[in-house]
Scaffold this active site. Sequence first.
Site: not given
Length: 275
Positions: A17, A19, A68, A89, A128, A238
């Site tokens: 991650s 983050s 989530k 999230n 998708g 992204g």
Amino acid sequence: MSTQHRAAVLGAPIAHSLSPVLHRAAYAELGLDHWSYDRFEVDEQALPGFIEGLDGSWAGLSLTMPLKRAVIPLLDGITDTAASVEAVNTVVFGEDGRRTGDNTDIPGMVAALRERGVEKVESAAILGAGATASSALAALSGICAGPVTAYVRSAARADEMRGWGERLGVDVRIADWAEAERALAAPLVIATTPAGAADALAEAVPERPGTLFDVLYEPWPTRLASAWAQRGGAVVGGLDLLVHQAVLQVEQMTGRSPAPLAAMRKAGEEALAAR
């Protein structure tokens, strides 16, 4: 003495991650010396115990898969945005201990597109049909005037996307993945597929493409994003999504606004380059 404030990202797996890099960069830029942001490997079974064990120093949590939806019953309330896709999230802890869930992926997508000059489109295509695709539909509900065509691999996924479309007020058309090359003619294409799944489409990018939003950030650029950029099309990646949704998380958790977008993006780019 200043009070310590804590935040973290939870998920499984969580080791990769970005983050922590983004949030710590924001704290440094904002001078929030007594704030810390960590990562914890937590699955659905461990989540209730983890949240119950948090003390008053905690300001918020970022959540990734598979948490989530699992977090929703553990909260005191969720925002309309999170409710629209049944996915949280972001959890913010109030001073009274109240736990509120939000979804910053949706406004993060809108902000990432707006940054590239995309505010309204006549139609769009989604590659998708997973959890990110429902967030994409929610984002499109505010910016797409006409139909959204979803290219999917199974009847079950088709039904899910139709259901999300009805719920979000979006005119969703379903097409088979075998026809995915046709998606590339749309003015806005949002690719929500796993790494490698859309690589074959790189050969089919039109001469004058519109905007591609590819939600992957590793590996980057994807083959599709590279081919798109070579043809002169606008590409949103992204990392753009990750940074914009993290900006909103930082603002909610710290109460400081605006969060430092440029510093957060730079930290993310440097972290990815170092991998």
